[in-house]
Design a protein around this motif. Structure first.
Motif, PDB file in Angstrom:
ATOM      1  N   LEU A  30       0.821  -1.211   0.000  1.00 12.50           N
ATOM      2  CA  LEU A  30       0.000   0.000   0.000  1.00 12.50           C
ATOM      3  C   LEU A  30       0.856   1.262   0.000  1.00 12.50           C
ATOM      4  O   LEU A  30       0.526   2.260  -0.650  1.00 12.50           O
ATOM      5  CB  LEU A  30      -0.925   0.010   1.221  1.00 12.50           C
ATOM      6  N   PHE A  31       1.962   1.217   0.737  1.00 14.21           N
ATOM      7  CA  PHE A  31       2.790   2.400   0.904  1.00 14.21           C
ATOM      8  C   PHE A  31       3.851   2.570  -0.183  1.00 14.21           C
ATOM      9  O   PHE A  31       4.355   3.674  -0.381  1.00 14.21           O
ATOM     10  CB  PHE A  31       3.492   2.375   2.266  1.00 14.21           C
ATOM     11  N   ALA A  32       4.215   1.480  -0.835  1.00 14.16           N
ATOM     12  CA  ALA A  32       5.311   1.545  -1.810  1.00 14.16           C
ATOM     13  C   ALA A  32       4.933   2.436  -2.987  1.00 14.16           C
ATOM     14  O   ALA A  32       3.806   2.404  -3.482  1.00 14.16           O
ATOM     15  CB  ALA A  32       5.664   0.145  -2.304  1.00 14.16           C
ATOM     16  N   GLN A  33       5.883   3.227  -3.445  1.00 12.37           N
ATOM     17  CA  GLN A  33       5.646   4.095  -4.589  1.00 12.37           C
ATOM     18  C   GLN A  33       5.454   3.275  -5.862  1.00 12.37           C
ATOM     19  O   GLN A  33       4.707   3.633  -6.752  1.00 12.37           O
ATOM     20  CB  GLN A  33       6.823   5.058  -4.767  1.00 12.37           C
ATOM     21  N   GLU A  34       6.156   2.166  -5.934  1.00 11.75           N
ATOM     22  CA  GLU A  34       5.999   1.259  -7.063  1.00 11.75           C
ATOM     23  C   GLU A  34       6.314  -0.156  -6.586  1.00 11.75           C
ATOM     24  O   GLU A  34       7.033  -0.360  -5.621  1.00 11.75           O
ATOM     25  CB  GLU A  34       6.938   1.646  -8.210  1.00 11.75           C
ATOM     26  N   GLY A  35       5.743  -1.129  -7.250  1.00 16.29           N
ATOM     27  CA  GLY A  35       5.996  -2.506  -6.857  1.00 16.29           C
ATOM     28  C   GLY A  35       5.211  -2.909  -5.626  1.00 16.29           C
ATOM     29  O   GLY A  35       4.054  -2.561  -5.455  1.00 16.29           O
ATOM     30  N   GLY A  36       5.879  -3.598  -4.726  1.00 18.92           N
ATOM     31  CA  GLY A  36       5.205  -4.162  -3.566  1.00 18.92           C
ATOM     32  C   GLY A  36       5.292  -5.674  -3.633  1.00 18.92           C
ATOM     33  O   GLY A  36       6.261  -6.241  -4.156  1.00 18.92           O
ATOM     34  N   TYR A  37       4.266  -6.339  -3.140  1.00 14.26           N
ATOM     35  CA  TYR A  37       4.318  -7.794  -3.022  1.00 14.26           C
ATOM     36  C   TYR A  37       3.005  -8.424  -3.480  1.00 14.26           C
ATOM     37  O   TYR A  37       1.930  -7.827  -3.349  1.00 14.26           O
ATOM     38  CB  TYR A  37       4.594  -8.203  -1.570  1.00 14.26           C
ATOM     39  N   ARG A  38       3.133  -9.634  -4.015  1.00 11.71           N
ATOM     40  CA  ARG A  38       1.969 -10.448  -4.344  1.00 11.71           C
ATOM     41  C   ARG A  38       2.125 -11.760  -3.571  1.00 11.71           C
ATOM     42  O   ARG A  38       3.014 -12.551  -3.841  1.00 11.71           O
ATOM     43  CB  ARG A  38       1.910 -10.722  -5.849  1.00 11.71           C
ATOM     44  N   VAL A  39       1.266 -11.970  -2.585  1.00 11.75           N
ATOM     45  CA  VAL A  39       1.395 -13.117  -1.677  1.00 11.75           C
ATOM     46  C   VAL A  39       0.505 -14.264  -2.141  1.00 11.75           C
ATOM     47  O   VAL A  39      -0.684 -14.071  -2.414  1.00 11.75           O
ATOM     48  CB  VAL A  39       1.020 -12.726  -0.233  1.00 11.75           C
ATOM     49  N   GLU A  40       1.092 -15.457  -2.230  1.00 11.49           N
ATOM     50  CA  GLU A  40       0.357 -16.672  -2.557  1.00 11.49           C
ATOM     51  C   GLU A  40       0.517 -17.659  -1.406  1.00 11.49           C
ATOM     52  O   GLU A  40       1.622 -17.848  -0.901  1.00 11.49           O
ATOM     53  CB  GLU A  40       0.894 -17.304  -3.843  1.00 11.49           C
ATOM     54  N   VAL A  41      -0.562 -18.267  -0.986  1.00 10.92           N
ATOM     55  CA  VAL A  41      -0.525 -19.252   0.090  1.00 10.92           C
ATOM     56  C   VAL A  41      -0.641 -20.636  -0.528  1.00 10.92           C
ATOM     57  O   VAL A  41      -1.573 -20.918  -1.290  1.00 10.92           O
ATOM     58  CB  VAL A  41      -1.656 -19.020   1.108  1.00 10.92           C
ATOM     59  N   ALA A  42       0.304 -21.514  -0.213  1.00 16.81           N
ATOM     60  CA  ALA A  42       0.356 -22.840  -0.823  1.00 16.81           C
ATOM     61  C   ALA A  42       0.522 -23.907   0.246  1.00 16.81           C
ATOM     62  O   ALA A  42       1.081 -23.666   1.323  1.00 16.81           O
ATOM     63  CB  ALA A  42       1.503 -22.916  -1.830  1.00 16.81           C
ATOM     64  N   ALA A  43       0.038 -25.100  -0.051  1.00 13.35           N
ATOM     65  CA  ALA A  43       0.156 -26.255   0.837  1.00 13.35           C
ATOM     66  C   ALA A  43       0.341 -27.496  -0.030  1.00 13.35           C
ATOM     67  O   ALA A  43       0.276 -27.430  -1.259  1.00 13.35           O
ATOM     68  CB  ALA A  43      -1.077 -26.381   1.726  1.00 13.35           C
ATOM     69  N   VAL A  44       0.576 -28.619   0.618  1.00 15.75           N
ATOM     70  CA  VAL A  44       0.736 -29.862  -0.148  1.00 15.75           C
ATOM     71  C   VAL A  44      -0.472 -30.094  -1.044  1.00 15.75           C
ATOM     72  O   VAL A  44      -0.346 -30.477  -2.210  1.00 15.75           O
ATOM     73  CB  VAL A  44       0.963 -31.056   0.802  1.00 15.75           C
ATOM     74  N   ARG A  45      -1.646 -29.815  -0.510  1.00 14.38           N
ATOM     75  CA  ARG A  45      -2.878 -29.899  -1.311  1.00 14.38           C
ATOM     76  C   ARG A  45      -3.609 -28.572  -1.215  1.00 14.38           C
ATOM     77  O   ARG A  45      -3.703 -27.982  -0.142  1.00 14.38           O
ATOM     78  CB  ARG A  45      -3.772 -31.034  -0.804  1.00 14.38           C
ATOM     79  N   ALA A  46      -4.130 -28.111  -2.330  1.00  9.93           N
ATOM     80  CA  ALA A  46      -4.906 -26.870  -2.348  1.00  9.93           C
ATOM     81  C   ALA A  46      -6.202 -27.061  -1.574  1.00  9.93           C
ATOM     82  O   ALA A  46      -6.714 -28.180  -1.441  1.00  9.93           O
ATOM     83  CB  ALA A  46      -5.211 -26.461  -3.790  1.00  9.93           C
TER      84      ALA A  46
END
Length: 321
Positions: A30-46
């Protein structure tokens, strides 16, 4: 472009291990002027994965379906980790994804999963203080230090228990986007960028800004790992391949503190850890931490923590007991 973060969860993971770091990443975005993060949550099984306490989190993707490149692979901890180290699919996928990730990190007892995957061999690491001795026994190729809030060894990061994942993630944000943004995120989440108190934490990378250039980041790591070495400005400038004047100017500009101030605080942290983890006399601690004499050790503790080394050790031992 947003940096891709893959967070690994499993049945019985610690919910705060997930919520704290994810909120740091999302607030930074939210604060970054550009970029930032894209978070993915993963496990052995979806699908739904129950955290400790029963709250279910949706793992959007199965680990075997995650393909690189990954910026940050973050492995969580929890009370069920002792069962998970025998999960060949989980451990194997962590090892596979580490090979296509720029950096790898663990929160709390997630360090056991990194160690089982062979990612902590020959490295220094930390974990929850209650599990540190077990980690050292099970994985003797890993040097375990229970004192720091987090440790960086190369591109592998490990944190202490639970909320220490927030400290670690703030350090990752500082490395990626600078100290000012990390400070803004900490203020937005109403958490400390530097935890107060002597033995609570003085996490090394957050004592100063993280340098923008890799040679100076490596030099910071060298200073913290070798407190008893010659860390004078001439010696550090030679190691950095710069003139003394240029080195002092660049280091101060990129970190916000002079080389001398950084070295003193790094050595103070080394002395603090020795006071907490050993029964060495003060002259030996002064020597091993690079401070030289008990008199210098005393002055440094007074300056930084307004206490004496002896009082610090007694207070720490009282709190531990």
């Amino acid at each position: 472009m947003r940096r891709r973060v893959v967070v690994v969860i499993f049945e019985g993971f610690q919910l705060l291990d997930l919520a704290g770091p994810v909120d740091v990443f999302e607030t930074a975005s939210l604060f970054a002027q550009e970029g930032g993060y894209r978070v993915e949550v993963a496990a052995v099984r979806a699908g739904a994965v129950a955290a400790h306490g029963g709250i279910a989190i949706d793992a959007a993707i199965a680990l075997r379906e995650v393909e690189g490149p990954v910026d940050t692979l973050l492995v969580l901890g929890g009370l069920k980790v002792p069962d998970c180290v025998d999960d060949r699919e989980l451990v194997g996928q962590i090892a596979r994804l580490a090979r296509v990730s720029r950096r790898v990190a663990s929160v709390c007892t997630g360090a056991f999963l990194l160690a089982e995957a062979g990612l902590l061999n020959g490295r220094r690491a930390t974990t929850h203080w209650m599990a540190a001795a077990d980690l050292g026994r099970r994985y003797p190729a890993t040097t375990v230090d229970a004192n720091p809030i987090y440790i960086r060894d190369g591109e592998v990061w490990t944190s202490a228990g639970v909320t220490a994942g927030i400290d670690l993630t703030l350090a990752l944000v500082a490395e990626d986007h600078g100290h000012a943004l990390a400070r803004k995120v900490a203020r937005g989440l109403v958490v400390y960028l530097h935890r107060p108190g002597g033995q609570d934490q003085f996490s090394t990378p957050m004592r100063a800004g993280t340098p923008r250039t890799e040679p100076l980041r490596e030099l910071q790591a060298f200073i913290d790992a070798h407190p008893a070495d010659d860390l004078s400005v001439p010696a550090l400038a030679r190691r950095a391949g710069m003139s003394e004047r240029h080195f002092s100017r660049i280091f101060t500009n990129q970190t916000g503190v002079s080389p001398g101030r950084y070295v003193e605080r790094s050595r103070a942290d080394a002395a603090r850890r020795l006071l907490e983890s050993t029964g060495h006399p003060l002259d030996r601690i002064a020597s091993q931490s690079g401070l030289g004499t008990p008199e210098t050790l005393y002055r440094v503790f007074r300056r930084h923590w307004r206490t004496s080394p002896g009082d610090y050790r007694r207070r720490f031992q009282t709190q531990e007991n």
